[in-house]
Motif scaffolding. Sequence first.
Motif, PDB file in Angstrom:
ATOM      1  N   GLU A 200       0.849  -1.181   0.000  1.00 40.41           N
ATOM      2  CA  GLU A 200       0.000   0.000   0.000  1.00 40.41           C
ATOM      3  C   GLU A 200       0.891   1.241   0.000  1.00 40.41           C
ATOM      4  O   GLU A 200       1.837   1.321   0.793  1.00 40.41           O
ATOM      5  N   ARG A 201       0.585   2.183  -0.870  1.00 38.19           N
ATOM      6  CA  ARG A 201       1.377   3.421  -0.942  1.00 38.19           C
ATOM      7  C   ARG A 201       0.500   4.625  -0.641  1.00 38.19           C
ATOM      8  O   ARG A 201      -0.647   4.697  -1.099  1.00 38.19           O
ATOM      9  N   LYS A 202       1.068   5.559   0.143  1.00 33.02           N
ATOM     10  CA  LYS A 202       0.426   6.828   0.432  1.00 33.02           C
ATOM     11  C   LYS A 202       1.394   7.953   0.069  1.00 33.02           C
ATOM     12  O   LYS A 202       2.581   7.872   0.352  1.00 33.02           O
ATOM     13  N   PHE A 203       0.842   8.997  -0.543  1.00 31.45           N
ATOM     14  CA  PHE A 203       1.662  10.138  -0.954  1.00 31.45           C
ATOM     15  C   PHE A 203       0.953  11.420  -0.586  1.00 31.45           C
ATOM     16  O   PHE A 203      -0.263  11.561  -0.769  1.00 31.45           O
ATOM     17  N   LYS A 204       1.731  12.363  -0.038  1.00 34.62           N
ATOM     18  CA  LYS A 204       1.201  13.684   0.286  1.00 34.62           C
ATOM     19  C   LYS A 204       2.271  14.719   0.017  1.00 34.62           C
ATOM     20  O   LYS A 204       3.397  14.599   0.499  1.00 34.62           O
ATOM     21  N   ALA A 205       1.926  15.728  -0.770  1.00 37.25           N
ATOM     22  CA  ALA A 205       2.873  16.801  -1.071  1.00 37.25           C
ATOM     23  C   ALA A 205       2.990  17.736   0.132  1.00 37.25           C
ATOM     24  O   ALA A 205       1.998  17.981   0.831  1.00 37.25           O
ATOM     25  N   PRO A 206       4.198  18.270   0.374  1.00 39.67           N
ATOM     26  CA  PRO A 206       5.434  17.934  -0.347  1.00 39.67           C
ATOM     27  C   PRO A 206       6.279  16.938   0.430  1.00 39.67           C
ATOM     28  O   PRO A 206       6.507  17.109   1.625  1.00 39.67           O
ATOM     29  N   GLY A 207       6.693  15.884  -0.212  1.00 37.51           N
ATOM     30  CA  GLY A 207       7.726  15.021   0.346  1.00 37.51           C
ATOM     31  C   GLY A 207       7.295  13.900   1.248  1.00 37.51           C
ATOM     32  O   GLY A 207       8.151  13.171   1.754  1.00 37.51           O
ATOM     33  N   LYS A 208       5.995  13.728   1.513  1.00 34.81           N
ATOM     34  CA  LYS A 208       5.556  12.609   2.344  1.00 34.81           C
ATOM     35  C   LYS A 208       5.242  11.425   1.440  1.00 34.81           C
ATOM     36  O   LYS A 208       4.378  11.505   0.560  1.00 34.81           O
ATOM     37  N   ASN A 209       5.945  10.309   1.664  1.00 40.14           N
ATOM     38  CA  ASN A 209       5.775   9.150   0.789  1.00 40.14           C
ATOM     39  C   ASN A 209       6.042   7.882   1.586  1.00 40.14           C
ATOM     40  O   ASN A 209       7.131   7.724   2.147  1.00 40.14           O
ATOM     41  N   ASN A 210       5.061   7.013   1.669  1.00 38.33           N
ATOM     42  CA  ASN A 210       5.182   5.750   2.401  1.00 38.33           C
ATOM     43  C   ASN A 210       4.678   4.595   1.571  1.00 38.33           C
ATOM     44  O   ASN A 210       3.706   4.725   0.822  1.00 38.33           O
TER      45      ASN A 210
END
Length: 825
Positions: A200-210
């Motif tokens: 599972e991938r989660k992304f949030k600008a700017p720079g949050k990535n799991n």
Amino acid sequence: MRIFWLLCLFISWLPSIGQVTHVSGVVYDSESREPLPFAAVTVNGTRSGTSTDIDGFFKVSADNIHQLTFSYVGYERFSMPITSETPMPLEVYMQPSVTNLQEVTVVAGENPAWELIRKVVANRDRNNPEHLQSFSYTTYNKLFVTLDFDSAGADIDTIRRNVVTENGLDSSFTIVDSSVYEARRMMERSHLFMLESVSERKFKAPGKNNEEVLATRVSGFKNPMFTLLATQLQSFSFYGDHIIILQQKYLNPINPGFEKRYMFNMKDTLVEGKDTTFVISYAPVPNPSHPSMRGLLYVTTDGWALTNVVAEPAEESGLTVRIQQKYEKKGGVYFPVQHNYDFLFGNVSFNGVMPVGIGRTYLRDIEIDPKLENRDFYPVEVRLDPQAADRDPEFWEKYRGRPMDSKETRTYEFIDSIGEEENLERKLDFLLALRTGKLRVGFVDLDLDRFLKYNVYEGVRLGAGLHTNSRLLPWLTIGGFAGWGTSDNLWKYGYDGAITLSQKYQLKIGGGYRFDLFETGGMSFDSKRELKLINTESYRNLWVEQYDEVSEAYGYIEYHPLPKIHTRFGFSRQNRWTLGPYQYLMRDKGENGVLQNGFTASFVNVEVQYAPGDKYMEGPFGRRPISQTYPVFTAKYQRGIDGLLDSEFSFDRVDLRIDHSLLWRHIGTTTFRLEGGMVMGGAPASWLYFGNGSKPVNYYTGDFLITTYWGFETMRMNEFLSDRFASLTIRHNFGQYLFKTSDKSAFHIVGRGYFGQLEDPDVHRNIRFMTPDKGYFEAGFELDNFIPFQMLDFIGIGGYYRLGAYQFDDPWKNLAIKMTVKTSL
């Protein structure tokens, strides 16, 4: 009358009996039998229709379908009649044509494809999914490697021999090559390798990535290092300046200035509802100066976004790779829904049969702009669920989408049994240790860099070093080293140990003792991001002449509070003797001071390294780096404590280093290193700065020398002494943008500058030096890999010239010509 109208309605309906309104099927390559992704399927001779998905499947709906036309770049266009008697679903086989993706039509005047590509470039940032505020999705990844017997021919496992009989008649017979026959039989039942993962991938600008790995399974192995293999083979989307395929960066064709670097050609047009999709082929201009790709772009008029992509390296090499990406509209934007990659190991074969790799990544549960909080993200980019390797079949079936076939199932059973029998896990462990300069033998690792060394002072240094590894105790490491120089006839030795208290935070307590030679004056850091068997900085050590004999007891604590921040706290007590006639004036001893060689000092120090772009994985094994990037900031503070354990000095020393690298779109990569240091309080030359010269004192232009990466090539060893300094090295690698002499050649320009001051030069006696307060400069070039021989393609040449106030009158003394030796080892 009612009966009349019903009769008319019945009569008007009669022609529709037997009409076909829905058709589905799969389009294949007639030779390889592989599905063809993104083939155009049009209805009844019009441009309306659809295209196959990334697995070659299509489904089209229309009134009264009586003909389908199939077209695809590099294949013969053909039409198929459709009736109510046509078997469904269709299996369509397309014949390859004599043209291929490298052929691009050049037309006079403005290329009509250019205007379309300009619109794609203009909307690139808006359509880039990684420019969204947030998104999340789940992926299922599958990768397998198998032997491609079909491409080798039907008689690959037979041997024909001709003989002459007693009557003089020619005869022939055929025998079966048992090894190839058995391999063919095995590959009919099993692949060579298979990997699956769910994340599972989660992304949030700017720079949050799991990314959280929920499940992983690898045939023959349990090591989690393979977990991310399937997602690291290509870029997530096709909108960056460069596209990554197998860790190699290629210039994206949808970049500003594309007209000068790529050729485009309109291949097909497809109308789907209100939108039109254009199929455009691309290939680099002749003799490109940058790594380039060729392939197909599918561009929709709906926002001028990409819907499908086909790409492969334009230049053929031993490993041939082809990627495919499919996008679908999600939440108003076109988002990747599937990645394919196929690679052929052209330089590896088994009796003429080449292994091929096939990978598929499916994205599902896609959410655009979900509400994500900072607390939803871990401090590491990838986290491995503790249960990831123990998922039951029901879990896997939920995400696979389609059940595994019998061949895939047997791959796990067969390769797992081989893995246990051949102990593949331990062999992999051996190779991983070897990459870090360790030769793993049972419970100990031998330090390869201790076996054999050379410098002009010690001569040939023979020795050995070993440490225990995790096979003995995962939380304890003990070891030591010994070495003897053939010129100085002196033994060096040491021992050390460390206890790991936390794998997750790399919390470690260690210490030891060593008697060894340290270069007099210099700057070094304990935080090392990587270790290579052959390091360009080690070439400078060949010519170091000025050393201190050092007897040191030390201790330290390492702690990584965050994955990108490494800290080290230490204490040491040193006895140092500067080799040679050097003496230091101890002004605080006696009325006129005392000249002394031989110093005792005790220190406390702290070192911090911060790499904001680095990525880490976390799991039961602790934290491990996935990728190491730029910039990198490193700082070290050292405090000498007078009177502590007979220490004779009290001073403060601060060292700083910044490494950074910038990749430019069309002109290569610029790398720079900014360094500075300051010693506050009196200290002998042992703890000052001699600069980073890498030219022996008695150097002649014709001498055989090797360049370093950061050293000053024209500065002589120990030529300058300072207690505070700043230096800057800028390197620009044009790669093959300017010219090339071989496929791996690269052209660099280099510029360096150095400033320094020395507060009290009179205390340093019996040693010749200058202070670089006027500024030292040099400039040069390097041409790597210009020798066109397979075994020597890492050798090049460099030329450098000394500039500024410290130039010599004789121009030849300002010149340094050296060899470059750069490898990936």
